[in-house]
Write an enzyme that holds these catalytic residues in place. Structure first.
Site, PDB file in Angstrom:
ATOM      1  N   ASP A  30      15.996  -4.580 -38.473  1.00 54.93           N
ATOM      2  CA  ASP A  30      14.961  -4.438 -39.498  1.00 54.93           C
ATOM      3  C   ASP A  30      14.635  -5.813 -40.077  1.00 54.93           C
ATOM      4  OD1 ASP A  30      13.475  -3.849 -41.899  1.00 54.93           O
ATOM      5  OD2 ASP A  30      14.350  -1.837 -41.910  1.00 54.93           O
TER       6      ASP A  30
ATOM      7  N   HIS B 156      11.636  -1.848 -38.634  1.00 58.63           N
ATOM      8  CA  HIS B 156      11.420  -1.209 -39.936  1.00 58.63           C
ATOM      9  C   HIS B 156      10.855   0.208 -39.779  1.00 58.63           C
ATOM     10  CE1 HIS B 156      11.392  -1.460 -44.251  1.00 58.63           C
ATOM     11  NE2 HIS B 156      10.114  -1.195 -44.330  1.00 58.63           N
TER      12      HIS B 156
ATOM     13  N   SER C 188      11.254   3.126 -46.631  1.00 55.90           N
ATOM     14  CA  SER C 188      11.245   1.827 -47.292  1.00 55.90           C
ATOM     15  C   SER C 188      11.212   2.022 -48.813  1.00 55.90           C
ATOM     16  CB  SER C 188      10.082   0.992 -46.757  1.00 55.90           C
ATOM     17  OG  SER C 188      10.208  -0.356 -47.132  1.00 55.90           O
TER      18      SER C 188
END
Length: 186
Positions: free
Chosen positions: A136, A167, A73
């Protein structure tokens, strides 16, 4: 070449004991003792400012030409920015993006203040692997594909596409461990 190591750069918001977040501690345990795996609680874990994280990656995590940087991320964004100015062994991106996604915390991080140097990122890494999931809920799949497209203009990227990993916040990530071993032949 110095001994291979892996540095795990988490996403922002992963405060507290980083080993207990997502797959981070699992990956460290899975790779050791054969591969040194550097995993530390990050300074400024909520905002993940580039002015704090990039020096931490260099000084505390000792990311260098022997390091495979695994970024998740906002950690993937940090990995990309780091590789603009530092040589690394490889980069593995998980849920990567290239804009602030309209989020004020992301906008304040400093990662999106300037143009991307995709050529330097590609040149400073011997390989790049990207994990992306179509479902996601934080990073649109289209945004993840923009990262792939930019990188492919300057080199190769191995896109590992999933339908159902969201995610990538699971407690284990066997595909990631497999890719690290395959790419480093350990």
């Amino acid at each position: 070449m110095a001994k291979l190591n892996v540095a795990i750069i988490p996403g922002n918001g992963a405060g507290g004991d980083i080993r207990s977040c997502n797959w981070y501690g699992w990956l460290q345990d899975e790779l050791q003792p054969g591969i040194e795996c550097r995993l530390r609680d990050m300074p400024d874990p909520y905002y993940a400012k580039s002015s704090v994280w990039l020096p931490f990656m260099q000084k505390s995590l000792r990311c260098d030409e022997s390091t495979v940087v695994v970024g998740h991320s906002s950690g993937a964004v940090a990995a990309l920015r780091y590789a603009e100015t530092h040589r690394v062994r490889g980069i593995i991106l998980v849920s990567a993006y290239l804009s602030d996604l309209g989020d004020s915390v992301e906008a304040a991080s400093g990662y999106f203040d300037g143009e991307w140097n995709w050529q330097a990122i590609s040149s400073n890494s011997s390989f790049i692997v990207q994990f992306a999931s179509k479902d996601d809920h934080l990073v649109p799949f289209s945004e993840q594909l923009k990262v792939t497209a930019e990188l492919r203009q300057h080199g190769e990227v191995d896109l590992q596409e999933f339908e159902d990993r969201n995610h990538f916040m699971q407690s284990a990530f066997p595909e990631l461990a497999h890719i690290i071993r395959a790419r480093t032949q350990t």
